[in-house]
Scaffold this active site. Structure first.
Site, PDB file in Angstrom:
ATOM      1  N   CYS A 149       0.800  -1.221   0.000  1.00 37.96           N
ATOM      2  CA  CYS A 149       0.000   0.000   0.000  1.00 37.96           C
ATOM      3  C   CYS A 149       0.836   1.277   0.000  1.00 37.96           C
ATOM      4  CB  CYS A 149      -0.958  -0.002   1.188  1.00 37.96           C
ATOM      5  SG  CYS A 149      -2.007  -1.470   1.222  1.00 37.96           S
ATOM      6  N   PHE A 152       1.552  -3.624   3.842  1.00 45.50           N
ATOM      7  CA  PHE A 152       1.842  -4.955   4.373  1.00 45.50           C
ATOM      8  C   PHE A 152       3.323  -5.268   4.162  1.00 45.50           C
ATOM      9  CE2 PHE A 152      -2.670  -6.952   3.781  1.00 45.50           C
ATOM     10  CZ  PHE A 152      -3.140  -6.157   4.808  1.00 45.50           C
ATOM     11  N   LYS A 210      -9.517   8.059   2.803  1.00 49.25           N
ATOM     12  CA  LYS A 210     -10.010   6.695   2.587  1.00 49.25           C
ATOM     13  C   LYS A 210     -11.431   6.514   3.118  1.00 49.25           C
ATOM     14  CE  LYS A 210      -5.561   4.217   2.608  1.00 49.25           C
ATOM     15  NZ  LYS A 210      -4.636   5.324   2.918  1.00 49.25           N
ATOM     16  N   HIS A 267      -2.629   7.661   6.644  1.00 50.57           N
ATOM     17  CA  HIS A 267      -2.922   6.361   6.039  1.00 50.57           C
ATOM     18  C   HIS A 267      -4.342   5.945   6.424  1.00 50.57           C
ATOM     19  CE1 HIS A 267      -2.029   2.623   4.115  1.00 50.57           C
ATOM     20  NE2 HIS A 267      -2.202   1.911   5.220  1.00 50.57           N
TER      21      HIS A 267
END
Length: 417
Positions: free
Chosen positions: A165, A403, A337, A305
């Site tokens: 990401c 990740f 997001k 994030h």
């Protein structure tokens, strides 16, 4: 050596909120959710049955049917956003040195749609290998910058950054570095992702990473809310034209903002979970601020994030408080997001665009879907909950974490000649 200044001269976006930068930005500042029931496949048997899909996109608007069949949707998305950015930057490649124009792109997974389709088709057969001759090149993560370079005849640096990401933020930092070191005049950077399919949703469901709020998709992405239950999958692409200042001025280009710093780190902690104390996040932000030769007090906005996961949101908020001290409470913070969902490897690109436009327009997009404070998060922080806020934004910081423990941070500030 004297490092060159790097500026943003063009933007392109294909997102769950709209298929242009204007539509994307208007969706952000108006707090629009891009979440809805999945239409790409029958998700009725999946734990999660909704996502933030791109809407109304027809690849045949940008390429003929023969070419469209040769590329995965993540490449189609990349080309669409790049076309917009190139037009926005008013780039006439016939008048420029194509040897000094590159493409550095990010994607976390690449051609997952292609891979899924080919394997499923093989499994349904009699064991005789019948694969599309474009199977391998369609799924390769690095194929997007290759197609962009061929589309425009660009022979400068060309590769992909792959860090889950954080991919497109890493790509942007690489592009920034190449230009300021004088190795290129212009680089098209950004990222694209297209993983809303059976394998993508099923895989993330198996990890218990996705929200399962099927009864109310539009409020499912709830960064920093007490009742958040996972991220919402998104898809799309963002393209950014980075250019040396001297080159931009020489051709009379408009300038959105200046890129001034980047930082990268590893959590060295866990394959999927962020460090509980936000150590890697703090290191990436620290390196970015140091790289920009700025103070923490110079930052006015952080596009976090903020994926809406139980652990990740807590650790990122903690990292900001620990690192910025009292100035943390003077910042505006938001997770876009909450509106776009999580675009995985393309998240950094569209979120950098949000940060650039925040600096340009002095409007901070909101974190929508906040209903209940989380007692584990310092709610003295200004998360710009539910409504955009107007304020002067001298500089903005954009975080992306992937990740594997990959962390990347980029800083943009107002362009001052």
């Amino acid at each position: 050596m004297e490092l060159k200044r790097v500026v943003v001269t063009g933007l392109g976006a294909l997102t769950p909120l709209g298929n242009s930068v204007t539509d994307y930005w208007n969706g952000l500042i108006n707090g629009v959710s891009g979440a809805a029931p999945i239409t790409h496949f029958d998700a009725s048997k999946f734990k999660t049955q909704f996502a933030c899909e791109v809407k109304g996109f027809d690849p045949h608007d940008i390429m003929d049917r023969k070419e469209a069949r040769k590329v995965d949707p993540f490449v189609q998305f990349a080309i669409a956003s790049t076309d917009e950015a190139v037009k926005d930057a008013d780039l006439d490649f016939d008048k420029l040195d194509r040897n000094r124009i590159g493409v550095i792109w990010g994607s976390g997974i690449g051609g997952l749609r292609t891979f899924t389709d080919e394997v499923v088709n093989f499994s349904k057969g009699d064991g005789t290998p019948r694969f599309n001759p474009f199977f391998i090149p369609k799924m390769l993560v690095d194929i997007a910058p290759g197609h962009i370079s061929m589309r425009y005849g660009l022979r400068g640096p060309n590769f992909s950054a792959v860090s889950a990401c954080a991919s497109s933020t890493n790509a942007m930092i690489d592009a920034f570095t190449y230009i300021r070191m004088g190795r290129a005049d212009i680089i098209i950077t950004g990222g694209s992702e297209a993983t809303i399919n059976e394998a993508g949703i099923g895989g993330f469901n198996a990890m218990h990473a996705l929200s399962t709020r099927n009864d109310d998709p539009k409020t499912a992405s709830r960064p920093f809310d007490k009742d958040r239950d996972g991220f919402v999958s998104g898809e799309g692409s963002g393209a950014i034209i980075l250019e040396s200042l001297e080159h931009a001025l020489a051709r009379g280009a408009k300038i959105y903002a200046e890129i001034v710093g980047g930082g990268m780190s590893a959590d060295a902690h866990h394959i999927t979970a962020s460090h509980p104390e936000g150590l890697g996040a703090k290191l990436a932000m620290t390196m970015a601020v140091k790289d920009a030769e700025m103070d923490f007090s110079d930052i006015d906005y952080i596009n976090v994030h903020g994926t809406s996961t139980p652990v990740g949101d807590i650790s990122e908020a903690k990292a900001i408080v620990d690192l910025f001290g009292e100035h943390a409470y003077k910042l505006n913070i938001s997770s876009t997001k909450s509106m776009t969902g999580h675009l995985l490897g393309a998240a950094g690109a569209i979120e950098a665009i949000a940060a650039i436009l925040t600096v340009k327009n002095d409007i901070v997009p909101p974190t929508i879907n906040h209903f209940t404070d989380d007692p584990e998060i310092d709610n003295r922080l200004n998360f710009t909950f539910n409504k955009a806020q107007k304020r002067e934004v001298r500089a903005a910081l954009s975080n992306t974490f992937g990740f594997g423990g990959h962390n990347a941070t980029v800083i943009v500030k107002k362009y001052l000649d």
